[in-house]
Scaffold this active site. Sequence first.
Site, PDB file in Angstrom:
ATOM      1  N   TYR A   1      56.011 -13.521  -5.072  1.00  0.00           N
ATOM      2  CA  TYR A   1      57.429 -12.960  -4.519  1.00  0.00           C
ATOM      3  C   TYR A   1      58.262 -13.592  -5.469  1.00  0.00           C
ATOM      4  O   TYR A   1      58.377 -14.332  -6.381  1.00  0.00           O
ATOM      5  CB  TYR A   1      57.668 -13.606  -3.145  1.00  0.00           C
ATOM      6  CG  TYR A   1      58.063 -14.854  -3.216  1.00  0.00           C
ATOM      7  CD1 TYR A   1      59.459 -15.421  -3.049  1.00  0.00           C
ATOM      8  CD2 TYR A   1      57.218 -15.945  -3.072  1.00  0.00           C
ATOM      9  CE1 TYR A   1      59.440 -16.792  -2.965  1.00  0.00           C
ATOM     10  CE2 TYR A   1      57.325 -17.461  -2.953  1.00  0.00           C
ATOM     11  CZ  TYR A   1      58.790 -17.763  -3.035  1.00  0.00           C
ATOM     12  OH  TYR A   1      59.244 -19.017  -2.853  1.00  0.00           O
ATOM     13  N   CYS A   2      59.644 -12.806  -5.177  1.00  0.00           N
ATOM     14  CA  CYS A   2      60.914 -13.031  -6.110  1.00  0.00           C
ATOM     15  C   CYS A   2      61.820 -12.868  -5.248  1.00  0.00           C
ATOM     16  O   CYS A   2      61.907 -13.059  -4.028  1.00  0.00           O
ATOM     17  CB  CYS A   2      60.734 -12.133  -7.330  1.00  0.00           C
ATOM     18  SG  CYS A   2      61.096 -10.075  -6.905  1.00  0.00           S
ATOM     19  N   ARG A   3      62.971 -12.071  -5.800  1.00  0.00           N
ATOM     20  CA  ARG A   3      64.444 -12.209  -4.639  1.00  0.00           C
ATOM     21  C   ARG A   3      64.254 -11.156  -3.988  1.00  0.00           C
ATOM     22  O   ARG A   3      64.480 -10.784  -2.778  1.00  0.00           O
ATOM     23  CB  ARG A   3      65.503 -12.026  -5.428  1.00  0.00           C
ATOM     24  CG  ARG A   3      66.917 -12.010  -4.940  1.00  0.00           C
ATOM     25  CD  ARG A   3      67.994 -12.017  -5.903  1.00  0.00           C
ATOM     26  NE  ARG A   3      69.133 -11.188  -5.135  1.00  0.00           N
ATOM     27  CZ  ARG A   3      69.359 -10.004  -5.253  1.00  0.00           C
ATOM     28  NH1 ARG A   3      68.313  -9.276  -5.951  1.00  0.00           N
ATOM     29  NH2 ARG A   3      70.158  -9.506  -4.919  1.00  0.00           N
TER      30      ARG A   3
ATOM     31  N   ILE B   1      62.236 -12.836  -0.993  1.00  0.00           N
ATOM     32  CA  ILE B   1      62.705 -13.736  -0.278  1.00  0.00           C
ATOM     33  C   ILE B   1      63.886 -13.260   0.518  1.00  0.00           C
ATOM     34  O   ILE B   1      64.157 -13.675   1.606  1.00  0.00           O
ATOM     35  CB  ILE B   1      63.058 -14.723  -0.917  1.00  0.00           C
ATOM     36  CG1 ILE B   1      63.156 -16.383  -0.033  1.00  0.00           C
ATOM     37  CG2 ILE B   1      64.254 -14.878  -1.924  1.00  0.00           C
ATOM     38  CD1 ILE B   1      62.976 -17.477  -0.815  1.00  0.00           C
TER      39      ILE B   1
END
Length: 117
Positions: A77-79, A106
Amino acid sequence: MFGRKPSSNSATDLDPNSAFEMILKNKQNPEFILLDVRTLGEYNQSHIEDSIQIDYQSRDFEKKVQELDKSKTYLVYCRSGMRSGASVDIMSKLGFKNLYNMAGGIMGWENCGLSVE
C-alpha cells in the site's frame, strides 16, 4: 473489487476492507508481509500496524525489494494506490508471485474508518 486483477496482471487489487480482512487472517502468519511503499516521513506520520516500509521513490527501491523473500505473500500500500501499483509491477517483474495491491491506499483505509499507528 476483491480479487480483481488489474490490467497488468501483476497483482490482485483489494479494497481497504478486503485488505483489512486479509491482514486479520494473516496476523500470526510469518509468510505474510504488509509493505508500505511511501516515504519514511509519510510512514512516520501514520502507517498500518505491523507494516514494513521501503520507499518506492528511493534510488535503491529495486535493490531493497530484491532482498525480500519472493516466496512470501505481500500486501502493498501507499497513499492513494499509485505507488503501490507501480511497486507490485516491479515486484512481479522481479519474480514475486503472491502480490496484492491495496487500491485507494492509506487514504482509502482511513476513509473506511480503519485504524493507523
